[in-house]
Design an enzyme around this catalytic site. Structure first.
Site, mmCIF file in Angstrom:
data_model
loop_
_atom_site.group_PDB
_atom_site.id
_atom_site.type_symbol
_atom_site.label_atom_id
_atom_site.label_comp_id
_atom_site.label_asym_id
_atom_site.label_seq_id
_atom_site.Cartn_x
_atom_site.Cartn_y
_atom_site.Cartn_z
ATOM 1 N N PHE A 47 32.033 8.498 79.535
ATOM 2 C CA PHE A 47 30.995 7.847 80.349
ATOM 3 C C PHE A 47 30.145 7.004 79.413
ATOM 4 C CE2 PHE A 47 26.988 7.207 82.404
ATOM 5 C CZ PHE A 47 27.297 7.060 83.752
ATOM 6 N N ASP A 100 28.798 6.261 70.837
ATOM 7 C CA ASP A 100 27.783 6.277 71.893
ATOM 8 C C ASP A 100 27.056 7.621 71.846
ATOM 9 O OD1 ASP A 100 26.340 6.520 74.218
ATOM 10 O OD2 ASP A 100 27.937 5.847 75.551
ATOM 11 N N LYS A 136 17.926 7.958 76.193
ATOM 12 C CA LYS A 136 17.522 9.309 76.608
ATOM 13 C C LYS A 136 16.449 9.914 75.697
ATOM 14 C CE LYS A 136 21.685 10.389 79.234
ATOM 15 N NZ LYS A 136 21.415 10.745 80.611
ATOM 16 N N THR A 186 14.601 -10.299 78.383
ATOM 17 C CA THR A 186 13.154 -10.532 78.441
ATOM 18 C C THR A 186 12.385 -9.534 77.582
ATOM 19 O OG1 THR A 186 13.377 -11.403 80.668
ATOM 20 C CG2 THR A 186 11.156 -10.764 79.975
HETATM 21 C C1 LIG Z 1 27.048 8.890 76.740
HETATM 22 C C2 LIG Z 1 26.304 8.029 77.721
HETATM 23 N N1 LIG Z 1 26.324 6.698 77.575
HETATM 24 C C3 LIG Z 1 25.655 5.873 78.406
HETATM 25 C C4 LIG Z 1 24.920 6.383 79.452
HETATM 26 C C5 LIG Z 1 24.197 5.446 80.371
HETATM 27 O O1 LIG Z 1 22.830 5.548 80.182
HETATM 28 P P1 LIG Z 1 21.819 5.055 81.330
HETATM 29 O O2 LIG Z 1 21.980 5.996 82.474
HETATM 30 O O3 LIG Z 1 20.470 5.119 80.679
HETATM 31 O O4 LIG Z 1 22.204 3.670 81.679
HETATM 32 C C6 LIG Z 1 24.852 7.765 79.641
HETATM 33 C C7 LIG Z 1 24.084 8.324 80.753
HETATM 34 O O5 LIG Z 1 24.153 9.467 81.131
HETATM 35 C C8 LIG Z 1 25.566 8.622 78.756
HETATM 36 O O6 LIG Z 1 25.557 9.943 78.887
#
Ligand SMILES: Cc1ncc(COP(=O)(O)O)c(C=O)c1O
Length: 501
Positions: A221, A330, A361, A382
């Site tokens: 994700f 990520d 987060k 922006t």
């Molecule tokens: C590993 C990872 N990357 C990206 C995201 C996306 O973040 P956001 O919900 O702040 O767009 C999440 C969200 O849960 C995540 O767990």
């Protein structure tokens, strides 16, 4: 008005509390948990307190009101953030719940932490909260200092450049753009586009819009914006009806737990996946869609808390290097201390772990660190972040250091995982595959319906948990979640499991 609201929050604190021992005699408790040590807590409550079912009547009223304005399909209940503190989230019906999900894993040091409240009430910080600048063109005087104090003080090994953004998705989206721009400049041998590049990009055609790709993993994700979604493969519902790219998707290792007991089988599974990664890179190059970058989470979170070993990630890093692909880690969900190290990739023990590391987060601001050679040309929007979040982050980092919170996380994570091992031995028909690093823990439930029922019943007893994957329960407490909170949780969780036996 603003001031009186905040002084209300400050007044709401009970600065020093002693943990009530009554929790240990929780009715119907079969889990023999160590009694929670009587401990001094600075800004916490002493346990859950439930007054209604959740959502209660006031939440339901508000749900109806908001439903006339927005989709409320995902709203659980409405919160009273003034009264919430530490590890406890209070709802609008006066229910106080121990929060092991923390706003989808995004609260670093608990609700209404005094250090953060103090920051907001400091008149010197007023203009930072009142004026949100367009940082890419008009940053405030203290911006470089604040970046150095906050994000750069936790920069991953080998990285001294950082770009702030608003959320996790837009961090990844822009990180991908940085990778593509770097890759094309590398192919051209210089940074100047041709006339053909400039004219074809205006009509979405190559070579200006090149057919290059990002390799991602099944179960991953990385967000829900268009580019990120092409690398997200956790649930169909996120992707359905949205056009996407033909980018390669590799299998992520499906490991057996506990990891120590299955090291041979897991090593085999990991080398199978690494081979597949290399095959896909070759195949996509032959298809004319070369892989410019590989993106991975250190622990696949939304996809079901899937772990892989440091060896797997070292192997992946080497494959990226060998094939000239950028390696993007990520850490949106794993970053910020929850695994017991500030970054989960630190567990891999590498000097050069990645080319790009994205975050959001628990770091309160989104963004990404990158190697010098991936300088983000033409990355702009922006706000480009929010300096008030850097102020908060600098203070959060002070608290983490001052209170040794990474050690606390390691300690409470161990207690949590051991508790889960015991409970899965006690309820083998319900729980399996307990796993975790720090407090970033998870356990699988026999089926989706039982998992959802357990989540619901735990909430009725004052514990907020999250789900992920098809039938996993994930634990994402704040860094101030101590060992005695673990025991409060385990006792309640045991009661819930006993009801499902
Ligand atoms: C590993 C990872 N990357 C990206 C995201 C996306 O973040 P956001 O919900 O702040 O767009 C999440 C969200 O849960 C995540 O767990």
């Amino acid at each position: 008005q603003w001031w009186s609201q905040w002084s209300h929050v400050c007044r709401g604190f009970i600065w020093v509390r002693w943990l009530s021992p009554t929790i240990q005699t929780h009715a119907g408790c079969r889990y023999v948990s160590k009694p929670a040590t009587k401990t001094q807590v600075e800004f916490d409550y002493n346990g859950p307190s439930m007054k209604t079912t959740v959502p209660g009547p006031r939440s339901q009223e508000l749900m109806k009101q908001l439903g006339d304005i927005q989709n409320v399909g995902a709203v659980n209940f409405f919160c009273n953030y003034e009264e919430s503190r530490g590890n406890y989230l209070v709802d609008v019906d006066g229910n106080r719940m121990l929060d092991l999900y923390t706003q989808i894993s995004s609260i670093p040091i608990g609700y209404n932490h005094p250090a953060l409240v103090k920051l907001v009430t400091n008149p010197n910080n007023l203009s930072t909260f009142v004026n949100r600048p367009a940082l890419g063109i008009l940053p405030p005087e203290n911006f470089p200092d604040k970046l150095t104090e906050s994000l750069l003080s936790v920069a991953p090994s080998g990285m001294s450049r950082v770009q702030t953004m608003a959320c996790g998705s837009c961090s990844n989206e822009n990180a991908f753009k940085s990778i593509f721009i770097w890759y094309r400049n590398k192919e051209r041998g210089h940074n100047t586009p041709s006339d053909e590049d400039l004219s074809t990009c205006m009509i979405n055609q190559a070579p200006g819009c090149p057919d290059v790709s990002i390799l991602s993993f099944m179960g991953s994700f990385h967000g829900r914006t268009m580019g990120c979604l092409a690398t997200t493969h956790s649930k169909a519902i996120h992707k359905l009806d949205v056009p996407s790219f033909d980018w390669p998707i590799a299998p992520f290792p499906r490991l057996q737990y506990p990891l120590e007991e299955f090291s041979r089988e897991n090593a085999q599974e990991e080398s199978r996946c690494l081979e597949e990664v290399e095959d896909l890179i070759v195949k996509w190059r032959q298809k004319g869609k070369p892989v410019a970058g590989i993106v991975t989470e250190p622990i696949q979170a939304e996809g079901g808390d899937n772990h892989a070993s440091p060896d797997f990630f070292r192997g992946l890093r080497n494959i990226a290097r060998k094939h000239g692909c950028a390696f993007h880690v990520d850490e949106v969900q794993t970053g910020g201390g929850t695994t017991g190290k500030f970054w989960a990739h630190e567990h891999w023990g590498m000097d050069d772990p990645a080319d790009i590391v994205s975050f959001s987060k628990k770091l309160l601001t989104g963004g990404y660190f990158q190697k010098d050679e991936l300088q983000p040309y033409r990355i702009f929007n922006t706000w480009m972040g929010d300096p008030s979040k850097n102020l908060f982050l600098a203070e959060v980092l002070n608290v983490i250091r001052r209170e040794n919170l990474l050690e606390e996380v390691t300690r409470s994570g161990k207690a949590l995982l051991n508790g889960l091992y015991e409970l899965q031995a006690q309820y083998p028909g319900i729980l399996s595959r307990a796993r975790g690093q720090g407090t970033f823990c998870a356990v699988d439930v026999c089926d989706d319906a039982t998992r959802n029922s357990i989540l619901f019943k735990a909430r009725e007893k004052g514990v907020i948990l999250g789900g992920c994957g098809d039938r996993t329960i994930r634990f994402r407490p704040a860094l101030v979640f101590k060992e005695y909170h673990v025991h409060i949780f385990l006792n309640i969780f045991n009661d819930v499991l006993a009801q499902h036996k």
